[in-house]
Design an enzyme around this catalytic site. Sequence first.
Site, PDB file in Angstrom:
ATOM      1  CG  HIS A  40      -1.487  -1.140   1.749  1.00 25.37           C
ATOM      2  ND1 HIS A  40      -2.855  -1.128   1.692  1.00 25.37           N
ATOM      3  CD2 HIS A  40      -1.289  -2.410   2.141  1.00 25.37           C
ATOM      4  CE1 HIS A  40      -3.440  -2.279   2.019  1.00 25.37           C
ATOM      5  NE2 HIS A  40      -2.369  -3.126   2.395  1.00 25.37           N
ATOM      6  CE1 TYR A  41      -2.354   5.964  -2.280  1.00 25.68           C
ATOM      7  CE2 TYR A  41      -0.866   5.774  -4.207  1.00 25.68           C
ATOM      8  CZ  TYR A  41      -2.041   6.289  -3.698  1.00 25.68           C
ATOM      9  OH  TYR A  41      -3.081   6.826  -4.353  1.00 25.68           O
ATOM     10  CB  THR A  42       0.368   6.671   4.085  1.00 28.50           C
ATOM     11  OG1 THR A  42       1.318   7.482   3.352  1.00 28.50           O
ATOM     12  CG2 THR A  42       1.466   5.621   4.654  1.00 28.50           C
ATOM     13  CD  GLU A 105      -0.971   1.551   4.570  1.00 30.15           C
ATOM     14  OE1 GLU A 105      -0.555   2.350   3.709  1.00 30.15           O
ATOM     15  OE2 GLU A 105      -2.270   1.268   4.689  1.00 30.15           O
ATOM     16  CG  HIS A 147      -5.087  -1.787  -0.969  1.00 33.94           C
ATOM     17  ND1 HIS A 147      -5.368  -0.479  -0.112  1.00 33.94           N
ATOM     18  CD2 HIS A 147      -6.180  -2.376  -0.609  1.00 33.94           C
ATOM     19  CE1 HIS A 147      -6.570  -0.482   0.576  1.00 33.94           C
ATOM     20  NE2 HIS A 147      -7.022  -1.966   0.447  1.00 33.94           N
ATOM     21  CG  ASP A 157      -3.318   1.745  -2.111  1.00 32.66           C
ATOM     22  OD1 ASP A 157      -4.653   1.735  -2.275  1.00 32.66           O
ATOM     23  OD2 ASP A 157      -2.692   1.246  -1.193  1.00 32.66           O
TER      24      ASP A 157
END
Length: 261
Positions: A40-42, A105, A147, A157
């Site tokens: 994921h990215y935040t 993350e 994700h 993401d």
Amino acid sequence: MSLVATPDSRFAAKVFPSPNHGERKDANGALRRPDMLILHYTGMSDAGAALQWLCNPVSQVSSHYFVFENGHVLQLVPEGRRAWHAGASHWGGETDINSCSIGIEIANPGHPGGLPDFTSEQMIATLNLSRDICERWRIPPERVLAHSDIAPGRKIDPGEKFPWRQFAEGGVGIWSEPAPIRGGRFFARGESGQPVEALQAMFAMLGYGVTVDGIYDEKFEAVVAAFQRHWRQEKVDGVADASTITTLRDLVAMTRGARMA
């Protein structure tokens, strides 16, 4: 249940506990072993604020690991516990992805912040961490996913700038060189019929949660875009052109061969 003081992975600097986790269970209530890795990215401009949100009981979200821009790694949830990072999702018939996956993350503002490049320090740290997780849990390469793969349309993401090819070359995930983008026949939203049905079946074979009904609607367009965002990053438009279809075919053949080996 509180976290132990020592991280599960030697690539995590320390434990920064989140209260947001539960038991891993399968459909029969038995404890489930993780066999997927989700990246994921935040999607937040400030890494510290993102970390605090993942550790806030009000948020009802968490991940197993958090990677800062400088490559510093924290563990938030024990790998043996069910972190809350995937949400409503689907892959290969699985619908409780949280119970069967480990989530990482990566601090990055994402699309809302202009989709800046991930730092080299982050990618080195994330690759080392991911490889360690996959080796210890024997996670198949084809079950290392974005994700966006498990929640097309709802999530985008870690985005089309994530270096999936570099990761596959480093032993994490799968990659097939994308077919060149050229002209020719393509399928897009609004079309229907047997060719669309056959295309949907190929996406389902790879693992996407697709309704094989022969209708190229908004939901299927999101699946095509998610595939492009991971495996044909040059152009993400949700249109199934020859490049997308050929790349999909090659990946299906690759994963089927891996499962039969």
